[in-house]
Design an enzyme around this catalytic site. Structure first.
Site, PDB file in Angstrom:
ATOM      1  N   LYS A 299     -17.197  22.433 -19.025  1.00  0.00           N
ATOM      2  CA  LYS A 299     -18.110  22.442 -20.181  1.00  0.00           C
ATOM      3  C   LYS A 299     -17.503  23.111 -21.421  1.00  0.00           C
ATOM      4  CE  LYS A 299     -22.420  21.914 -17.662  1.00  0.00           C
ATOM      5  NZ  LYS A 299     -23.789  22.357 -17.482  1.00  0.00           N
TER       6      LYS A 299
ATOM      7  N   HIS B  26       0.850  -1.196   0.000  1.00  0.00           N
ATOM      8  CA  HIS B  26       0.000   0.000   0.000  1.00  0.00           C
ATOM      9  C   HIS B  26       0.881   1.240   0.000  1.00  0.00           C
ATOM     10  CE1 HIS B  26      -2.696  -3.095   1.440  1.00  0.00           C
ATOM     11  NE2 HIS B  26      -3.701  -2.297   1.124  1.00  0.00           N
TER      12      HIS B  26
ATOM     13  N   LYS C 194      -1.827  -7.863  -4.145  1.00  0.00           N
ATOM     14  CA  LYS C 194      -2.650  -6.653  -3.966  1.00  0.00           C
ATOM     15  C   LYS C 194      -1.737  -5.438  -3.982  1.00  0.00           C
ATOM     16  CE  LYS C 194      -5.879  -4.497  -0.703  1.00  0.00           C
ATOM     17  NZ  LYS C 194      -6.134  -4.303   0.736  1.00  0.00           N
TER      18      LYS C 194
HETATM   19  P1  NAP Z   1     -23.183  30.098 -13.031  1.00  0.00           P
HETATM   20  O1  NAP Z   1     -22.552  29.962 -14.355  1.00  0.00           O
HETATM   21  O2  NAP Z   1     -22.357  30.238 -11.819  1.00  0.00           O
HETATM   22  O3  NAP Z   1     -24.183  31.379 -13.097  1.00  0.00           O
HETATM   23  C1  NAP Z   1     -24.949  31.751 -12.004  1.00  0.00           C
HETATM   24  C2  NAP Z   1     -25.740  33.000 -12.321  1.00  0.00           C
HETATM   25  O4  NAP Z   1     -26.531  33.304 -11.175  1.00  0.00           O
HETATM   26  C3  NAP Z   1     -24.874  34.222 -12.581  1.00  0.00           C
HETATM   27  O5  NAP Z   1     -25.543  35.097 -13.451  1.00  0.00           O
HETATM   28  C4  NAP Z   1     -24.762  34.808 -11.190  1.00  0.00           C
HETATM   29  O6  NAP Z   1     -24.540  36.214 -11.194  1.00  0.00           O
HETATM   30  C5  NAP Z   1     -26.150  34.579 -10.669  1.00  0.00           C
HETATM   31  N1  NAP Z   1     -26.149  34.577  -9.203  1.00  0.00           N
HETATM   32  C6  NAP Z   1     -25.430  33.769  -8.402  1.00  0.00           C
HETATM   33  N2  NAP Z   1     -25.688  34.046  -7.119  1.00  0.00           N
HETATM   34  C7  NAP Z   1     -26.570  35.063  -7.127  1.00  0.00           C
HETATM   35  C8  NAP Z   1     -27.215  35.805  -6.107  1.00  0.00           C
HETATM   36  N3  NAP Z   1     -26.993  35.538  -4.816  1.00  0.00           N
HETATM   37  N4  NAP Z   1     -28.061  36.797  -6.460  1.00  0.00           N
HETATM   38  C9  NAP Z   1     -28.289  37.052  -7.762  1.00  0.00           C
HETATM   39  N5  NAP Z   1     -27.718  36.404  -8.770  1.00  0.00           N
HETATM   40  C10 NAP Z   1     -26.871  35.408  -8.462  1.00  0.00           C
HETATM   41  O7  NAP Z   1     -24.136  28.868 -12.730  1.00  0.00           O
HETATM   42  P2  NAP Z   1     -24.990  28.021 -13.804  1.00  0.00           P
HETATM   43  O8  NAP Z   1     -24.208  26.839 -14.235  1.00  0.00           O
HETATM   44  O9  NAP Z   1     -25.539  28.933 -14.819  1.00  0.00           O
HETATM   45  O10 NAP Z   1     -26.146  27.477 -12.874  1.00  0.00           O
HETATM   46  C11 NAP Z   1     -27.127  28.343 -12.341  1.00  0.00           C
HETATM   47  C12 NAP Z   1     -28.189  27.523 -11.665  1.00  0.00           C
HETATM   48  O11 NAP Z   1     -28.885  26.783 -12.653  1.00  0.00           O
HETATM   49  C13 NAP Z   1     -27.617  26.445 -10.726  1.00  0.00           C
HETATM   50  O12 NAP Z   1     -27.579  26.925  -9.436  1.00  0.00           O
HETATM   51  C14 NAP Z   1     -28.556  25.280 -10.851  1.00  0.00           C
HETATM   52  O13 NAP Z   1     -29.470  25.288  -9.783  1.00  0.00           O
HETATM   53  C15 NAP Z   1     -29.304  25.547 -12.120  1.00  0.00           C
HETATM   54  N6  NAP Z   1     -29.081  24.492 -13.114  1.00  0.00           N
HETATM   55  C16 NAP Z   1     -30.030  23.557 -13.222  1.00  0.00           C
HETATM   56  C17 NAP Z   1     -29.913  22.566 -14.158  1.00  0.00           C
HETATM   57  C18 NAP Z   1     -31.002  21.538 -14.261  1.00  0.00           C
HETATM   58  O14 NAP Z   1     -30.827  20.556 -14.999  1.00  0.00           O
HETATM   59  N7  NAP Z   1     -32.122  21.738 -13.600  1.00  0.00           N
HETATM   60  C19 NAP Z   1     -28.812  22.503 -15.005  1.00  0.00           C
HETATM   61  C20 NAP Z   1     -27.822  23.488 -14.873  1.00  0.00           C
HETATM   62  C21 NAP Z   1     -27.985  24.485 -13.920  1.00  0.00           C
HETATM   63  P3  NAP Z   1     -23.066  36.840 -11.079  1.00  0.00           P
HETATM   64  O15 NAP Z   1     -22.546  36.887 -12.475  1.00  0.00           O
HETATM   65  O16 NAP Z   1     -23.286  38.151 -10.463  1.00  0.00           O
HETATM   66  O17 NAP Z   1     -22.270  35.925 -10.203  1.00  0.00           O
END
Ligand code: NAP
Length: 492
Positions: free
Chosen positions: A282, A111, A136
């Site tokens: 991504k 290990h 192992k």
């Molecule tokens: P991201 O790239 O980090 O973007 C988040 C966005 O939300 C940015 O515009 C950010 O603004 C804003 N934000 C974050 N905190 C905030 C706050 N406290 N008040 C106001 N605005 C705020 O994240 P993402 O990948 O787009 O994901 C966003 C959300 O989508 C996730 O939290 C998740 O719940 C959801 N999602 C769901 C799925 C699904 O399959 N259901 C898939 C993907 C994502 P700033 O630029 O000011 O930071």
């Protein structure tokens, strides 16, 4: 076969766990007698044992808890052999000092808790030269690429070899070693009782990954991200594969951003058929495999990588279509987004994917984001308007989309849009899926709005991936139940 490590400080607990494991279908256990607080009583552990057992007494230098003398440790191992243990585990340096006797089989082990050494092959050769029934070799993965090196030892080894990596980067190798011919892998009694870093619980190994069904024909898939431990994708995809009877396994691969491209090159040796891709990979995924549809190019990010029948890799973004389909679930027949005023909150990755789809459907899109510049830039790219975060109540949208994390567990009392601003004729889609009913959706429902939960999108993006991966339709109800079950157990 799965060998379950029983590591408790009392004999009573060890024998009790052994009985429970046998009832749950375990076929082999490893008693870690170095964990016992009192002097090990081998007879007590081995008498009436419900399954074969390995006796292991690990020194502290090898990750164990043994505090007694080396002489006493070797005496115990000899006593285990004389006492008829099914297996003993002997470290490489002590194996020559302990003679084979009776029917007891010998595991000769090494290990490394610090990393995966450069002289891995040499170490393996040394182990194979010993009088061993099974060799192992367990190292610590400092990179996901270490798994590939370690797994490569197994197929053509001169002695049956169990080889895998510890640590989060090593998780996949614990599941995959059987695919390459390891006679067994190791698992923990439960998540709370692990004896080594990254050990997977027996239930997870047997029910989620279905270790015992994995053969060299089993197709391999996984999710690439960092962090990855809390991803629900392995639960979803493995449940769906099991349900439709597809011979595949889907694993979480934690991959650091700096190693993304090299890791995918190395993983080619594992013959992975497809990946889900999550934060922060991504954009890098699309760069790595630029063959994709026009909309994926426009979005500039991929959440899916898959191989076609000719083995060529393609990128896809299933978030976009999944979001649109989700919104359509509450539309009346013939209703569409065309001409509808849509207010989207957030300008991150999810907003970007959804925004392209919404625009393509001919909606009148407005974006509001906390950082005004981010909303402005995305709006320019999409060819739509943006408003400041404080002006988001000035619009009168027919469709409201929350693409921010506001309202997500544990901040369940947050909402991106006040209840007073909601109108009863709105469609409200929250991409947040944990909890399923966010404060925004609860208040929208109370106002009489048509509401769509993020679970719909999550399940649909996974279903589209599943179709790409397996060529089969995903069992939607199984996916929904799996997400809901997991959220209610608090596993995400
Ligand atoms: P991201 O790239 O980090 O973007 C988040 C966005 O939300 C940015 O515009 C950010 O603004 C804003 N934000 C974050 N905190 C905030 C706050 N406290 N008040 C106001 N605005 C705020 O994240 P993402 O990948 O787009 O994901 C966003 C959300 O989508 C996730 O939290 C998740 O719940 C959801 N999602 C769901 C799925 C699904 O399959 N259901 C898939 C993907 C994502 P700033 O630029 O000011 O930071």
């Amino acid at each position: 076969m799965i060998c379950v490590t029983v590591a408790r400080n009392r004999h009573k607990m060890m024998t009790a766990e052994h009985r429970v494991l046998a009832e749950r279908g375990a076929e082999l256990v490893e008693f870690r007698i170095d964990w016992l607080q009192r002097a090990p009583d081998l007879n007590r552990l081995l008498k009436d044992r419900p399954t074969p057992a390995i006796i292991t007494c690990r020194r502290q230098g090898d990750g164990g808890k043994w505090t007694g003398s080396e002489e006493d440790r070797l005496k115990l191992l000899r006593a285990a052999i004389v006492g008829g243990a099914d297996w003993v585990d002997l470290e490489l340096d002590v194996a020559p000092q302990i003679r084979r006797y009776g029917q007891t089989k010998r595991i000769v082990s090494h290990h490394d808790f610090t990393g995966t050494p450069d002289n891995l092959e040499e170490l393996h050769a040394q182990l194979c030269q010993q009088d061993a029934d099974v060799v192992k070799l367990v190292t610590t993965a400092k990179s996901p690429r270490d798994c590939v090196r370690v797994l490569k030892l197994i197929p053509n080894a001169p002695k049956p070899t169990v080889a895998f990596c510890m640590g989060e980067y090593g998780l996949a190798s614990r599941v995959l070693c059987g695919r390459y011919g390891a006679p067994f892998t190791y698992a923990a009694f439960s998540k709370d009782h692990t004896a080594a870093p990254g050990q997977i619980a027996f239930d997870e190994m047997s029910s989620l990954y279905r270790y015992d069904r994995i053969t060299r024909h089993t197709q391999l898939f996984g999710v690439l991200g960092d962090p990855i431990a809390h991803s629900l994708s392995p639960l979803l995809h493995n449940a769906a594969m099991q349900h439709v009877g597809f011979d595949g396994v889907y694993l979480p691969f934690r991959v650091p951003a700096a190693e993304f491209s090299e890791t995918l090159d190395d993983f080619a040796g594992l013959d992975v058929r497809g990946y889900s891709v999550t934060i922060p990979h991504k954009e890098a995924a699309l760069k790595k495999f630029p063959q994709c549809d026009e909309i994926v190019k426009q979005i500039g990010a991929a959440n899916t990588l898959y191989r076609d029948a000719d083995g060529h890799w393609h990128s896809d973004n299933t978030d976009c279509a999944a979001a649109l389909e989700s919104i359509h679930t509450v539309f009346a027949e013939g209703e569409s987004l065309a001409g509808k005023c849509v207010l989207m909150l957030g300008a991150g990755g999810a907003a970007r994917a959804i925004g392209y789809g919404v625009m393509k459907q001919g909606a009148d899109l407005v974006i509001a984001s906390r950082t005004a510049d981010r909303a402005r830039v995305l709006a320019e790219q999409l060819g739509c308007r943006s408003v400041t975060w404080s002006d988001r109540d000035m619009e009168s949208p027919q469709v409201l989309i929350n693409a921010t994390p506001l309202g997500m567990h544990p901040n369940v009392d947050d909402t991106p849009y006040k209840a007073d601003w909601l109108e009863n004729n709105m469609v409200v889609f929250d991409t947040v899926y944990n909890p399923e009913e966010t404060k925004l959706l609860r208040e929208a429902r109370a106002k009489g709005c048509r509401v769509v939960s993020g679970i719909e999108m999550f399940v649909r993006q996974a279903a589209a991936q599943f179709q790409r991966f397996t060529g089969q339709s995903a069992p939607m109800d199984v996916l929904r139940e799996t997400v809901r079950g997991s959220l209610s157990r608090g596993t995400s």
